[in-house]
Motif scaffolding. Structure first.
Motif, short mmCIF file in Angstrom:
data_model
loop_
_atom_site.label_atom_id
_atom_site.label_comp_id
_atom_site.label_asym_id
_atom_site.label_seq_id
_atom_site.Cartn_x
_atom_site.Cartn_y
_atom_site.Cartn_z
N GLU A 1 -9.99 9.93 -18.54
CA GLU A 1 -8.74 10.58 -18.12
C GLU A 1 -8.80 10.94 -16.64
OE1 GLU A 1 -5.85 11.00 -19.67
OE2 GLU A 1 -6.70 9.79 -21.28
N ALA A 2 -9.96 11.44 -16.20
CA ALA A 2 -10.12 11.78 -14.78
C ALA A 2 -10.04 10.52 -13.91
CB ALA A 2 -11.46 12.49 -14.56
N LEU A 3 -10.57 9.42 -14.42
CA LEU A 3 -10.50 8.15 -13.68
C LEU A 3 -9.05 7.68 -13.57
CD1 LEU A 3 -13.59 6.25 -15.11
CD2 LEU A 3 -13.29 7.05 -12.77
N LYS A 4 -8.28 7.86 -14.63
CA LYS A 4 -6.87 7.48 -14.58
C LYS A 4 -6.13 8.26 -13.49
CE LYS A 4 -6.56 6.24 -19.48
NZ LYS A 4 -6.07 6.65 -20.81
N ASP A 5 -6.42 9.56 -13.43
CA ASP A 5 -5.79 10.39 -12.39
C ASP A 5 -6.19 9.91 -11.00
OD1 ASP A 5 -4.59 11.93 -14.33
OD2 ASP A 5 -6.12 13.50 -14.28
N GLU A 6 -7.47 9.57 -10.84
CA GLU A 6 -7.96 9.08 -9.55
C GLU A 6 -7.28 7.77 -9.16
OE1 GLU A 6 -10.45 8.91 -6.09
OE2 GLU A 6 -9.86 10.52 -7.45
N VAL A 7 -7.14 6.87 -10.13
CA VAL A 7 -6.50 5.58 -9.86
C VAL A 7 -5.05 5.78 -9.42
CG1 VAL A 7 -5.60 3.50 -10.99
CG2 VAL A 7 -7.98 4.18 -11.33
N GLU A 8 -4.34 6.65 -10.10
CA GLU A 8 -2.94 6.88 -9.73
C GLU A 8 -2.81 7.41 -8.31
OE1 GLU A 8 -1.30 9.34 -12.76
OE2 GLU A 8 -1.20 7.72 -14.25
N LYS A 9 -3.73 8.27 -7.90
CA LYS A 9 -3.72 8.78 -6.53
C LYS A 9 -4.01 7.66 -5.53
CE LYS A 9 -5.26 13.43 -7.84
NZ LYS A 9 -6.39 14.40 -7.77
N LEU A 10 -4.99 6.83 -5.85
CA LEU A 10 -5.35 5.73 -4.94
C LEU A 10 -4.21 4.73 -4.81
CD1 LEU A 10 -9.03 5.07 -6.10
CD2 LEU A 10 -8.31 6.09 -3.94
N VAL A 11 -3.60 4.38 -5.93
CA VAL A 11 -2.50 3.41 -5.89
C VAL A 11 -1.30 3.99 -5.16
CG1 VAL A 11 -0.83 2.14 -7.30
CG2 VAL A 11 -3.25 2.14 -7.92
N LYS A 12 -1.03 5.26 -5.36
CA LYS A 12 0.08 5.89 -4.64
C LYS A 12 -0.14 5.76 -3.14
CE LYS A 12 2.58 10.23 -4.02
NZ LYS A 12 2.66 11.68 -4.40
N ALA A 13 -1.38 6.00 -2.69
CA ALA A 13 -1.68 5.88 -1.26
C ALA A 13 -1.53 4.43 -0.80
CB ALA A 13 -3.09 6.39 -0.99
N ASP A 14 -1.99 3.48 -1.64
CA ASP A 14 -1.87 2.06 -1.29
C ASP A 14 -0.41 1.65 -1.16
OD1 ASP A 14 -4.58 1.71 -1.20
OD2 ASP A 14 -4.75 0.75 -3.17
N VAL A 15 0.40 2.07 -2.12
CA VAL A 15 1.82 1.70 -2.12
C VAL A 15 2.50 2.26 -0.88
CG1 VAL A 15 4.03 2.09 -3.27
CG2 VAL A 15 2.03 1.38 -4.60
N GLU A 16 2.20 3.50 -0.55
CA GLU A 16 2.79 4.09 0.66
C GLU A 16 2.38 3.31 1.91
OE1 GLU A 16 1.48 8.11 0.52
OE2 GLU A 16 3.03 8.74 -0.92
N ALA A 17 1.12 2.88 1.95
CA ALA A 17 0.66 2.10 3.09
C ALA A 17 1.33 0.74 3.15
CB ALA A 17 -0.87 1.93 3.02
N ILE A 18 1.50 0.10 1.98
CA ILE A 18 2.16 -1.21 1.94
C ILE A 18 3.59 -1.09 2.45
CG2 ILE A 18 3.05 -3.01 0.40
CD1 ILE A 18 0.63 -2.40 -1.43
N GLU A 19 4.28 -0.08 1.95
CA GLU A 19 5.69 0.07 2.33
C GLU A 19 5.84 0.44 3.81
OE1 GLU A 19 7.63 1.31 -1.97
OE2 GLU A 19 7.03 2.90 -0.57
N THR A 20 4.86 1.17 4.32
CA THR A 20 4.91 1.55 5.74
C THR A 20 4.53 0.38 6.64
OG1 THR A 20 4.36 3.85 5.24
CG2 THR A 20 3.98 3.11 7.49
N ASP A 21 3.42 -0.32 6.29
CA ASP A 21 2.92 -1.39 7.14
C ASP A 21 3.77 -2.65 7.06
OD1 ASP A 21 0.88 0.28 7.85
OD2 ASP A 21 -0.62 -0.65 6.56
N ALA A 22 4.19 -3.00 5.84
CA ALA A 22 4.91 -4.26 5.65
C ALA A 22 6.42 -4.08 5.59
CB ALA A 22 4.42 -4.95 4.37
N GLY A 23 6.87 -2.85 5.46
CA GLY A 23 8.30 -2.61 5.38
C GLY A 23 8.92 -3.17 4.12
N ALA A 24 8.10 -3.33 3.06
CA ALA A 24 8.59 -3.89 1.80
C ALA A 24 8.49 -2.84 0.70
CB ALA A 24 7.77 -5.12 1.41
N GLU A 25 9.49 -2.80 -0.15
CA GLU A 25 9.49 -1.84 -1.24
C GLU A 25 8.67 -2.38 -2.40
OE1 GLU A 25 12.60 0.53 -4.20
OE2 GLU A 25 13.33 -0.68 -2.51
N VAL A 26 7.81 -1.55 -2.96
CA VAL A 26 7.00 -1.93 -4.11
C VAL A 26 7.70 -1.40 -5.35
CG1 VAL A 26 4.75 -1.75 -5.22
CG2 VAL A 26 4.91 -1.83 -2.73
N SER A 27 8.01 -2.30 -6.28
CA SER A 27 8.77 -1.91 -7.47
C SER A 27 7.90 -1.11 -8.44
CB SER A 27 9.31 -3.15 -8.18
OG SER A 27 8.24 -3.86 -8.79
#
Length: 315
Positions: free
Chosen positions: A192-218
């Motif tokens: 469960e703790a790993l799931k929480d960690e993954v969601e935080k990491l992916v949230k950061a990745d998605v924000e970086a993708i949308e900022t760097d590439a200007g593309a919305e992640v569905s």
């Protein structure tokens, strides 16, 4: 597989006219995985060294970019899909190398998938990765996997690793059904703790993708990223379990001086090894493999962990 043997395997397939559409090379992306791609590409393209390959018009390279360390769909089209679709400059082979294929996001992976399924004639792809569990299954299934000796030894990072090992080492586990259920609960809490960690990491990745590439992640793409990253973490969880029980089995077989994968838990390993014999110790290793298969079949994690803890020989 040793590097020389891997090179010979690919060269024989090419000579026979039956190379794989793509080779998923698991190893150090800057070490043997890169060396394998460079060796094969150099021979196919007539390059004398790695420096020539870097500028060869028929050798196409794709690396993770920017702070996000993600390979964007735009980069995939520009540097790989569209590049290999053109006629070979020298009239022979074309080679595509994705260095860090585990950094593909769902958009870039799907953009590459059609080309991987039906590559242009005389085109060879190398997907270099040290975390292959993060690749989409549709990509993995269309590649021949090669594991090299310098592939990174996986395992949980702290504090999750110590949480798992302390749970396994707890003498209370040698009790009855309630103690076994408590062990399963402690292991489930780590997941469960790993799931929480993954969601935080992916949230950061998605924000970086949308900022760097200007593309919305569905939403679907975000969920795919979470699922892929969590599967990799869960595989590390299972490997940490397996390595603990391998330490116990090695101590049963070779005595207290056996080399250990978790030397910081040597005292607890020896105490557990003193209570069970080699046969039961190796059965525990098999139970971990069965647990991993249960996870991969998408069985409920809590139930799988409960069954696993109930079967263990720990007293």
């Amino acid at each position: 597989m040793e590097l020389d043997a891997a090179e010979q395997l690919i060269e024989k397939a090419i000579a026979a006219g039956r190379p794989a559409h793509g080779y998923l090379v698991v190893g150090n992306v800057r070490g043997q995985a890169l060396a394998l791609a460079e060796r094969v590409a150099a021979k196919l393209l007539g390059a004398r060294n790695a420096e020539q390959l870097k500028v060869h018009p028929d050798c196409h390279w794709l690396h993770p970019e920017k702070k996000s360390r993600i390979i964007s769909v735009a980069a995939m089209h520009e540097k790989m899909v569209d590049a290999v679709a053109t006629t070979a400059y020298a009239g022979g082979w074309k080679v595509g190398v994705i260095a860090g294929a585990d950094c593909l996001n769902p958009q870039s992976a799907n953009a590459f998938l059609k080309t991987l399924e039906e590559p242009p004639k005389k085109t060879l792809f190398f997907l270099l990765a040290d975390s292959p569990d993060q690749l989409l299954p549709t990509i993995v299934s269309r590649c021949q996997r090669i594991d090299l000796p310098d592939a990174r030894r996986r395992g949980l990072a702290e504090p999750y690793r110590s949480c798992v090992l302390r749970a396994l080492a707890d003498p209370a586990n040698a009790g009855g059904a309630l103690e076994r259920a408590a062990l399963a609960g402690r292991l489930a809490a780590v997941l469960e703790a790993l799931k929480d960690e993954v969601e935080k990491l992916v949230k950061a990745d998605v924000e970086a993708i949308e900022t760097d590439a200007g593309a919305e992640v569905s939403k679907d793409e975000t969920e795919a990223l979470v699922s892929s990253r969590y599967r990799a973490f869960r595989a590390d969880f299972c490997l940490t379990l397996e390595n603990w029980f391998r330490d116990v089995a090695a101590t049963c077989a070779a005595g207290p001086d056996a080399p250990l994968l978790h030397p910081d838990f040597a005292e607890q390993v020896r105490a557990r090894a003193a209570k069970i014999g080699c046969a039961l110790a190796f059965r525990n290793v098999e139970f971990v493999a069965e647990l991993a298969r249960s996870f991969n079949r998408n069985l409920p994690e809590a139930a799988a962990l409960g069954f696993f803890a109930d079967r263990l020989a720990i007293k």
